[in-house]
Design a protein around this motif. Structure first.
Motif, mmCIF file in Angstrom:
data_model
loop_
_atom_site.group_PDB
_atom_site.id
_atom_site.type_symbol
_atom_site.label_atom_id
_atom_site.label_comp_id
_atom_site.label_asym_id
_atom_site.label_seq_id
_atom_site.Cartn_x
_atom_site.Cartn_y
_atom_site.Cartn_z
ATOM 1 N N LEU A 32 5.599 6.665 4.935
ATOM 2 C CA LEU A 32 5.084 4.984 5.949
ATOM 3 C C LEU A 32 5.007 4.308 4.917
ATOM 4 O O LEU A 32 4.652 3.189 4.871
ATOM 5 C CB LEU A 32 4.774 5.512 7.525
ATOM 6 C CG LEU A 32 5.957 5.988 8.430
ATOM 7 C CD1 LEU A 32 5.671 5.784 9.429
ATOM 8 C CD2 LEU A 32 7.598 4.336 8.244
ATOM 9 N N LYS A 33 3.722 4.919 4.581
ATOM 10 C CA LYS A 33 2.471 3.993 3.814
ATOM 11 C C LYS A 33 2.981 4.070 2.817
ATOM 12 O O LYS A 33 3.349 2.478 1.978
ATOM 13 C CB LYS A 33 1.153 4.920 3.445
ATOM 14 C CG LYS A 33 0.412 4.475 2.091
ATOM 15 C CD LYS A 33 -1.203 5.851 2.662
ATOM 16 C CE LYS A 33 -1.775 4.423 1.571
ATOM 17 N NZ LYS A 33 -2.873 5.317 1.283
ATOM 18 N N LEU A 34 4.161 4.188 1.555
ATOM 19 C CA LEU A 34 4.732 4.129 0.737
ATOM 20 C C LEU A 34 5.210 2.802 0.831
ATOM 21 O O LEU A 34 4.986 1.960 -0.236
ATOM 22 C CB LEU A 34 5.855 5.420 0.254
ATOM 23 C CG LEU A 34 6.574 4.683 -1.121
ATOM 24 C CD1 LEU A 34 5.548 4.495 -2.279
ATOM 25 C CD2 LEU A 34 7.497 6.385 -1.241
ATOM 26 N N TRP A 35 6.508 2.398 1.727
ATOM 27 C CA TRP A 35 7.056 1.537 2.176
ATOM 28 C C TRP A 35 6.334 0.515 3.146
ATOM 29 O O TRP A 35 6.839 -0.545 2.395
ATOM 30 C CB TRP A 35 8.715 2.060 2.497
ATOM 31 C CG TRP A 35 9.398 3.058 1.915
ATOM 32 C CD1 TRP A 35 9.356 4.428 2.465
ATOM 33 C CD2 TRP A 35 10.357 3.117 0.979
ATOM 34 N NE1 TRP A 35 10.230 5.055 1.154
ATOM 35 C CE2 TRP A 35 10.602 3.795 0.712
ATOM 36 C CE3 TRP A 35 10.322 1.882 0.246
ATOM 37 C CZ2 TRP A 35 11.472 3.864 -1.440
ATOM 38 C CZ3 TRP A 35 11.672 1.813 -0.726
ATOM 39 C CH2 TRP A 35 11.976 2.794 -1.224
ATOM 40 N N PHE A 36 5.464 0.872 3.646
ATOM 41 C CA PHE A 36 4.865 -0.510 4.118
ATOM 42 C C PHE A 36 4.034 -0.910 4.128
ATOM 43 O O PHE A 36 3.000 -1.372 4.327
ATOM 44 C CB PHE A 36 5.256 0.007 6.141
ATOM 45 C CG PHE A 36 6.392 -0.024 6.076
ATOM 46 C CD1 PHE A 36 7.574 -1.078 5.774
ATOM 47 C CD2 PHE A 36 7.397 1.079 6.652
ATOM 48 C CE1 PHE A 36 8.911 -1.057 6.194
ATOM 49 C CE2 PHE A 36 8.701 1.703 6.855
ATOM 50 C CZ PHE A 36 9.492 -0.051 6.549
ATOM 51 N N GLY A 37 2.551 0.041 3.895
ATOM 52 C CA GLY A 37 1.145 0.276 3.485
ATOM 53 C C GLY A 37 0.980 -0.652 2.799
ATOM 54 O O GLY A 37 1.639 -1.452 1.744
ATOM 55 N N SER A 38 -1.083 -0.341 2.686
ATOM 56 C CA SER A 38 -1.291 -1.572 1.393
ATOM 57 C C SER A 38 -0.717 -0.198 -0.237
ATOM 58 O O SER A 38 -0.346 0.654 -0.437
ATOM 59 C CB SER A 38 -2.416 -1.177 1.343
ATOM 60 O OG SER A 38 -3.065 -2.026 0.094
ATOM 61 N N GLY A 39 -0.233 -1.694 -0.961
ATOM 62 C CA GLY A 39 0.075 -1.171 -2.279
ATOM 63 C C GLY A 39 1.080 -0.396 -1.604
ATOM 64 O O GLY A 39 2.807 0.629 -2.809
#
Length: 109
Positions: A18-25
């Motif tokens: 989720l962080k990879l696809w929608f978070g910062s960076g």
């Protein structure tokens, strides 16, 4: 106990995805930055060409009399002694103003 570790690892994997696809960076942000960099690179190349042309024009104006004379003829209407000025006015077209053209020919005054 093994199920809890597998569940914890699965949740960790989902959180990282989720962080990879929608978070910062995220991938979406990286793609938008890549597009912005490509656009800026194109703008920089265009402006660099314009700057080189202006630098060449400045060099010609500083070191050559022909460039100054050509600019004076086109922008200020310079006519040398002994030249005859001819102005050709084309007939007016419907919907637009006439576009006068001028030529200077060497000859007697």
């Amino acid at each position: 106990m093994l199920r809890w570790i597998a569940l914890l690892l699965l949740l960790l994997l989902v959180g990282l995805q989720l962080k990879l696809w929608f978070g910062s960076g995220s991938m979406q942000e990286v793609d938008s930055l890549r597009v912005a960099v490509n656009k800026q690179t194109g703008d920089n190349a265009r402006l660099q060409k314009r700057n080189q042309a202006l630098a060449a024009d400045v060099h010609d104006l500083k070191h050559g009399d022909q460039a100054v004379e050509a600019r004076a003829r086109t922008e200020l209407g310079l006519i040398k002694p002994g030249e005859v000025f001819y102005q050709v006015v084309e007939p007016a077209r419907t919907g637009s103003a006439p576009a006068p053209t001028a030529t200077v020919a060497p000859g007697s005054p």
